[in-house]
Write an enzyme that holds these catalytic residues in place. Structure first.
Site, mmCIF file in Angstrom:
data_model
loop_
_atom_site.group_PDB
_atom_site.id
_atom_site.type_symbol
_atom_site.label_atom_id
_atom_site.label_comp_id
_atom_site.label_asym_id
_atom_site.label_seq_id
_atom_site.Cartn_x
_atom_site.Cartn_y
_atom_site.Cartn_z
ATOM 1 N N CYS A 87 0.967 -1.124 0.037
ATOM 2 C CA CYS A 87 0.065 -0.069 0.162
ATOM 3 C C CYS A 87 0.960 1.315 0.038
ATOM 4 O O CYS A 87 0.587 2.175 -0.866
ATOM 5 C CB CYS A 87 -0.927 0.035 1.250
ATOM 6 S SG CYS A 87 -2.217 -1.417 1.292
ATOM 7 N N ARG A 113 -7.735 -4.281 -3.404
ATOM 8 C CA ARG A 113 -7.444 -3.246 -4.080
ATOM 9 C C ARG A 113 -8.220 -2.817 -5.309
ATOM 10 O O ARG A 113 -8.167 -3.376 -6.259
ATOM 11 C CB ARG A 113 -5.780 -3.359 -4.571
ATOM 12 C CG ARG A 113 -4.927 -3.819 -3.562
ATOM 13 C CD ARG A 113 -3.483 -4.250 -3.817
ATOM 14 N NE ARG A 113 -2.857 -4.323 -2.922
ATOM 15 C CZ ARG A 113 -2.003 -3.874 -1.866
ATOM 16 N NH1 ARG A 113 -2.389 -2.547 -1.954
ATOM 17 N NH2 ARG A 113 -1.538 -4.373 -0.856
#
Lengths: 71, 219
Positions: B56, B133
């Protein structure tokens, strides 16, 4: 909150928006004049309207008496 | 009766392409934001699994890198994870301190999973406590135009996100489609004819045609 801190003080972006609102303006006008993103302006004006600092009429925002004193 | 399943994840219907993106109001690092605050601009709403995690962090740096290119295209970015706003603030400040990269876009603190549930961002088979995601491209009219889902392990390709935006905006501007691996400057696909008469006319219309149903042109 993005415009009004927990202790009641205004953030810099809030003061910039109020400065522009000496004359009634649309969120798009305020975004243009301050350089703030439009989503920030819409969100900030909503917050300041809830706090009684600005009011909206027909798509244009203007300072209330309380807003004029805080500017 | 609760709508939650035994696993604690609310059953959701995935949002659908070409339908209005689900409206929300959410706490973010830039204050309380509604989806409608973005009306008139393109928006990429994306989720990440968690703050202070390695993939991330690389993605956030990469999103920050393409942010100026997105802004040129009239596109705003809005992140989301199931973390508190304090965690988001600490992470953003940490990224700036450690890498010098400033994250210019807001992040939703979706602790109650409200927005994540609306958009089907939680894949219980992967994780019941983190968002996958996901990328949602929403147009200036609030219509959901594209979705991308990546698993927890795989960082997204920012050039593909830019390419997707370019393709959608080109389609809107010129009423065309874009072929595989299209990029700006390449030829575009003329929408196929829908009647026999149009098909006959198409092959003589001066386009570069493989056959009546596959014709390309320069823009």
């Amino acid at each position: 909150m993005a415009c009004i801190s927990a202790d009641g003080t205004l953030t810099e972006s809030a003061r910039r928006m109020l400065e522009v609102l000496q004359n009634p303006a649309t969120p798009e006008d305020v975004a243009q004049a301050t350089g703030l993103p439009l989503f920030r302006v819409r969100s900030g004006l909503r917050e300041m309207a809830q706090a009684g600092l600005v009011e909206e009429k027909e798509g244009r925002y203007a300072l209330t008496e309380a807003g004029k004193q805080r500017r | 009766m609760s709508t939650e399943t035994m696993e604690g994840v609310k059953p959701v219907g995935l949002p659908r392409l070409n339908e209005p993106a689900p409206e929300f109001e959410a706490v973010t690092t830039h204050g309380v934001i509604r989806l409608s605050d973005y009306r008139g601009r393109w928006l990429i709403l994306f989720s990440h699994p968690a703050d202070f995690t390695p993939v991330c962090t690389t993605e956030f740096i990469a999103f920050a890198e393409i942010y100026p290119e997105l802004q040129k295209r009239g596109v705003d970015l809005l992140g989301l994870s199931i973390d508190s706003v304090y965690s988001h603030i600490a992470w953003i400040r940490n990224i700036k301190e450690k890498t010098g990269v400033e994250i210019p876009f807001p992040i939703i603190a979706d602790l109650n999973k409200e927005v994540a549930s609306l958009y089907g961002m939680i894949m219980p088979g992967e994780s019941k406590t983190e968002t996958s995601r996901c990328v949602f491209v929403i147009d200036p009219n609030g219509i959901l135009r594209a979705m991308i889902y990546y698993p927890l392990t795989t960082g997204r390709n920012m050039q593909e996100i830019l390419r997707l935006v370019d393709a959608l905006q080109t389609t809107d501007a010129h009423k065309v489609a874009t072929p595989a691996n299209w990029k700006p400057g390449d030829k575009v696909i003329v929408p196929p004819p829908t009647t026999l008469e149009m098909a006959e006319e198409r092959v003589h219309a001066g386009y570069e045609c493989i056959d009546w149903y596959l014709c390309k042109k320069e823009l």
